[in-house]
Design a protein around this motif. Structure first.
Motif, PDB file in Angstrom:
ATOM      1  N   VAL A 139       0.827  -1.215   0.000  1.00 11.26           N
ATOM      2  CA  VAL A 139       0.000   0.000   0.000  1.00 11.26           C
ATOM      3  C   VAL A 139       0.855   1.257   0.000  1.00 11.26           C
ATOM      4  CG1 VAL A 139      -1.714   1.322   1.301  1.00 11.26           C
ATOM      5  CG2 VAL A 139      -1.938  -1.159   1.130  1.00 11.26           C
ATOM      6  N   PHE A 140       1.920   1.265   0.819  1.00 15.33           N
ATOM      7  CA  PHE A 140       2.779   2.448   0.903  1.00 15.33           C
ATOM      8  C   PHE A 140       3.391   2.772  -0.458  1.00 15.33           C
ATOM      9  CE2 PHE A 140       6.881   4.481   1.462  1.00 15.33           C
ATOM     10  CZ  PHE A 140       6.570   5.550   2.302  1.00 15.33           C
ATOM     11  N   ASP A 141       3.931   1.749  -1.135  1.00 21.71           N
ATOM     12  CA  ASP A 141       4.578   1.974  -2.424  1.00 21.71           C
ATOM     13  C   ASP A 141       3.556   2.382  -3.495  1.00 21.71           C
ATOM     14  OD1 ASP A 141       7.053   1.424  -1.409  1.00 21.71           O
ATOM     15  OD2 ASP A 141       7.020  -0.704  -1.980  1.00 21.71           O
ATOM     16  N   ALA A 142       2.378   1.763  -3.449  1.00 22.08           N
ATOM     17  CA  ALA A 142       1.332   2.128  -4.418  1.00 22.08           C
ATOM     18  C   ALA A 142       0.916   3.588  -4.240  1.00 22.08           C
ATOM     19  CB  ALA A 142       0.125   1.208  -4.244  1.00 22.08           C
ATOM     20  N   HIS A 143       0.819   4.000  -2.974  1.00 19.66           N
ATOM     21  CA  HIS A 143       0.488   5.394  -2.675  1.00 19.66           C
ATOM     22  C   HIS A 143       1.574   6.319  -3.230  1.00 19.66           C
ATOM     23  CE1 HIS A 143      -0.963   8.862  -0.387  1.00 19.66           C
ATOM     24  NE2 HIS A 143       0.290   9.043   0.030  1.00 19.66           N
ATOM     25  N   GLU A 144       2.826   5.939  -3.080  1.00 18.66           N
ATOM     26  CA  GLU A 144       3.939   6.764  -3.567  1.00 18.66           C
ATOM     27  C   GLU A 144       3.935   6.838  -5.094  1.00 18.66           C
ATOM     28  OE1 GLU A 144       7.102   9.294  -3.224  1.00 18.66           O
ATOM     29  OE2 GLU A 144       5.792   8.493  -1.651  1.00 18.66           O
ATOM     30  N   ILE A 145       3.630   5.730  -5.756  1.00 23.63           N
ATOM     31  CA  ILE A 145       3.549   5.722  -7.217  1.00 23.63           C
ATOM     32  C   ILE A 145       2.473   6.688  -7.698  1.00 23.63           C
ATOM     33  CG2 ILE A 145       2.920   4.316  -9.225  1.00 23.63           C
ATOM     34  CD1 ILE A 145       4.151   1.907  -7.692  1.00 23.63           C
ATOM     35  N   ALA A 146       1.316   6.650  -7.038  1.00 27.37           N
ATOM     36  CA  ALA A 146       0.217   7.549  -7.417  1.00 27.37           C
ATOM     37  C   ALA A 146       0.639   9.010  -7.293  1.00 27.37           C
ATOM     38  CB  ALA A 146      -1.009   7.270  -6.547  1.00 27.37           C
ATOM     39  N   HIS A 147       1.351   9.342  -6.210  1.00 29.90           N
ATOM     40  CA  HIS A 147       1.817  10.715  -6.027  1.00 29.90           C
ATOM     41  C   HIS A 147       2.831  11.103  -7.096  1.00 29.90           C
ATOM     42  CE1 HIS A 147       0.131  12.845  -2.604  1.00 29.90           C
ATOM     43  NE2 HIS A 147      -0.037  11.673  -2.017  1.00 29.90           N
ATOM     44  N   GLN A 148       3.693  10.198  -7.468  1.00 25.59           N
ATOM     45  CA  GLN A 148       4.690  10.491  -8.498  1.00 25.59           C
ATOM     46  C   GLN A 148       4.018  10.755  -9.852  1.00 25.59           C
ATOM     47  OE1 GLN A 148       7.355   7.137  -8.404  1.00 25.59           O
ATOM     48  NE2 GLN A 148       8.233   7.701  -6.407  1.00 25.59           N
ATOM     49  N   VAL A 149       3.020   9.944 -10.191  1.00 24.47           N
ATOM     50  CA  VAL A 149       2.278  10.150 -11.446  1.00 24.47           C
ATOM     51  C   VAL A 149       1.561  11.495 -11.414  1.00 24.47           C
ATOM     52  CG1 VAL A 149       0.370   9.309 -12.865  1.00 24.47           C
ATOM     53  CG2 VAL A 149       1.997   7.680 -11.880  1.00 24.47           C
ATOM     54  N   LYS A 150       0.962  11.810 -10.272  1.00 23.05           N
ATOM     55  CA  LYS A 150       0.276  13.095 -10.113  1.00 23.05           C
ATOM     56  C   LYS A 150       1.241  14.247 -10.325  1.00 23.05           C
ATOM     57  CE  LYS A 150      -2.317  15.756  -6.658  1.00 23.05           C
ATOM     58  NZ  LYS A 150      -2.965  15.701  -5.326  1.00 23.05           N
ATOM     59  N   ASP A 151       2.424  14.173  -9.716  1.00 25.71           N
ATOM     60  CA  ASP A 151       3.419  15.239  -9.866  1.00 25.71           C
ATOM     61  C   ASP A 151       3.885  15.365 -11.315  1.00 25.71           C
ATOM     62  OD1 ASP A 151       3.254  15.760  -7.175  1.00 25.71           O
ATOM     63  OD2 ASP A 151       5.016  14.555  -6.635  1.00 25.71           O
ATOM     64  N   GLU A 152       4.046  14.231 -11.989  1.00 24.99           N
ATOM     65  CA  GLU A 152       4.488  14.255 -13.390  1.00 24.99           C
ATOM     66  C   GLU A 152       3.430  14.904 -14.289  1.00 24.99           C
ATOM     67  OE1 GLU A 152       5.262  10.152 -14.041  1.00 24.99           O
ATOM     68  OE2 GLU A 152       7.068  10.140 -12.786  1.00 24.99           O
ATOM     69  N   LEU A 153       2.160  14.637 -14.008  1.00 23.46           N
ATOM     70  CA  LEU A 153       1.082  15.238 -14.796  1.00 23.46           C
ATOM     71  C   LEU A 153       1.005  16.752 -14.551  1.00 23.46           C
ATOM     72  CD1 LEU A 153      -1.715  12.537 -14.392  1.00 23.46           C
ATOM     73  CD2 LEU A 153      -0.493  13.121 -16.487  1.00 23.46           C
ATOM     74  N   ARG A 154       1.129  17.157 -13.300  1.00 22.18           N
ATOM     75  CA  ARG A 154       1.054  18.585 -12.976  1.00 22.18           C
ATOM     76  C   ARG A 154       2.263  19.348 -13.514  1.00 22.18           C
ATOM     77  NH1 ARG A 154      -0.701  19.655  -6.851  1.00 22.18           N
ATOM     78  NH2 ARG A 154      -0.785  21.752  -7.738  1.00 22.18           N
ATOM     79  N   ALA A 155       3.383  18.637 -13.678  1.00 16.43           N
ATOM     80  CA  ALA A 155       4.590  19.285 -14.198  1.00 16.43           C
ATOM     81  C   ALA A 155       4.566  19.411 -15.722  1.00 16.43           C
ATOM     82  CB  ALA A 155       5.826  18.499 -13.767  1.00 16.43           C
ATOM     83  N   SER A 156       3.604  18.762 -16.365  1.00 16.00           N
ATOM     84  CA  SER A 156       3.504  18.837 -17.828  1.00 16.00           C
ATOM     85  C   SER A 156       2.971  20.206 -18.240  1.00 16.00           C
ATOM     86  CB  SER A 156       2.571  17.732 -18.354  1.00 16.00           C
ATOM     87  OG  SER A 156       1.227  18.016 -17.982  1.00 16.00           O
ATOM     88  N   ASN A 157       2.930  20.431 -19.543  1.00 15.88           N
ATOM     89  CA  ASN A 157       2.419  21.714 -20.057  1.00 15.88           C
ATOM     90  C   ASN A 157       0.962  21.597 -20.487  1.00 15.88           C
ATOM     91  OD1 ASN A 157       2.746  20.085 -22.267  1.00 15.88           O
ATOM     92  ND2 ASN A 157       3.768  21.624 -23.546  1.00 15.88           N
ATOM     93  N   LEU A 158       0.226  20.698 -19.856  1.00 19.22           N
ATOM     94  CA  LEU A 158      -1.163  20.426 -20.259  1.00 19.22           C
ATOM     95  C   LEU A 158      -2.189  21.140 -19.373  1.00 19.22           C
ATOM     96  CD1 LEU A 158      -0.878  16.602 -21.057  1.00 19.22           C
ATOM     97  CD2 LEU A 158      -0.745  18.551 -22.635  1.00 19.22           C
TER      98      LEU A 158
END
Length: 297
Positions: A262-281
């Motif tokens: 669960v901890f790692d899955a939660h961290e993966i979700a946060h990383q994907v979220k950060d990558e999306l917010r860092a995009s130019n979309l």
């Protein structure tokens, strides 16, 4: 550098302020020239600029309101104020078209003098000013992803169209002389059709934005692609996107290895979220649901 640092909202407000200033100047230029030059088409054109001022002022208020941060009653912010303003701008255009059409018909049935030739020079300057303003405001609206700013740009384009119609009508009246005085008024009436067309062109996408219509397939695919590039993401199972003001909110289901804790899955979700917010979309926030990857092979 200053342009790069300017926020999308402040840039939208600056273009709106510029539009208001130019439209106010044109009201006086066209109104006085139309009155002295015996041209109702030019007076109608001044009315269109008056509608520009009202709609741009409305947009200004909406843009300021849309910048308010999320609160308890509006957890997603106040961005919907923008499409609401766009719809109201569209209705202002329809009202202006009705006003111009009513008075054009009245002037067609009323004998009057031929318009003065200098009104053509005024109209050429007005057309150039409004077309340049349209292109500038439209470019800003597309760049910052604001339907309301794009709507304001089309309002300026409508003003340019009425000026073109007025130029054609006045030219016919002047060059053909007596008996063609009404060409000026017919031109104003004809311009109403273009104004109505632009009004509905503004209202429809703004209404769809309020109804949370999904954006283009290309944008959804681009968002899904960014998420799928994460090394731990096996599959993007669902991706729903909706627009709020200048930004997008994303609801996404991603699949990861079923043995991930669960901890790692939660961290993966946060990383994907950060990558999306860092995009130019223009992604403001993302809600990610993690599911176990089922290899059906």
């Amino acid at each position: 550098m200053e342009q790069a640092k300017r926020s999308p909202s402040s840039e939208a407000i600056r273009t709106t302020q510029l539009g208001i200033i130019i439209s106010i100047i044109l009201i006086f230029v066209k109104g006085i020239s139309g009155h002295l030059g015996q041209s109702y088409a030019l007076i109608a054109d001044a009315t269109e600029s008056g509608a520009d001022v009202i709609s741009s002022g409305l947009l200004w208020v909406a843009l300021i309101y849309a910048q308010r941060p999320p609160d308890k009653g509006h957890p997603y912010g106040h961005g919907k104020a923008e499409p609401v303003a766009a719809i109201l701008i569209g209705f202002f255009l329809l009202a202006a078209a009705g006003w111009i059409a009513y008075h054009s018909i009245a002037f067609i049935n009323t004998p009057h003098e031929l318009p003065k030739s200098y009104t053509l020079i005024v109209l050429l300057l007005v057309i150039a000013a409004k077309e340049i303003l349209f292109r500038y405001v439209y470019a800003v609206g597309k760049r910052i992803n604001s339907q309301a700013v794009i709507a304001d740009a089309y309002h300026h384009r409508s003003d340019a169209i009425t000026s073109i119609a007025a130029f054609i009508g006045i030219s016919i009246a002047i060059f053909l002389g007596k008996g063609y005085e009404g060409a000026d008024d017919w031109a104003a009436l004809f311009a109403c059709l273009f104004i109505i067309y632009n009004a509905f062109k503004i209202i429809r996408p703004a209404f769809e934005e309020i109804m949370d219509k999904a954006p283009s397939d290309e944008l959804v695919a681009a968002i899904s692609h960014i998420a799928s590039l994460h090394i731990e993401v096996k599959k993007v199972e669902k991706c729903y996107v909706r627009k709020m003001g200048l930004d997008y909110y994303v609801d996404m289901h991603i699949e990861v290895d079923g043995n991930t804790n669960v901890f790692d899955a939660h961290e993966i979700a946060h990383q994907v979220k950060d990558e999306l917010r860092a995009s130019n979309l223009h992604i403001k926030d993302t809600l990610i649901h993690v599911e176990p990857y089922l290899n059906k092979k």
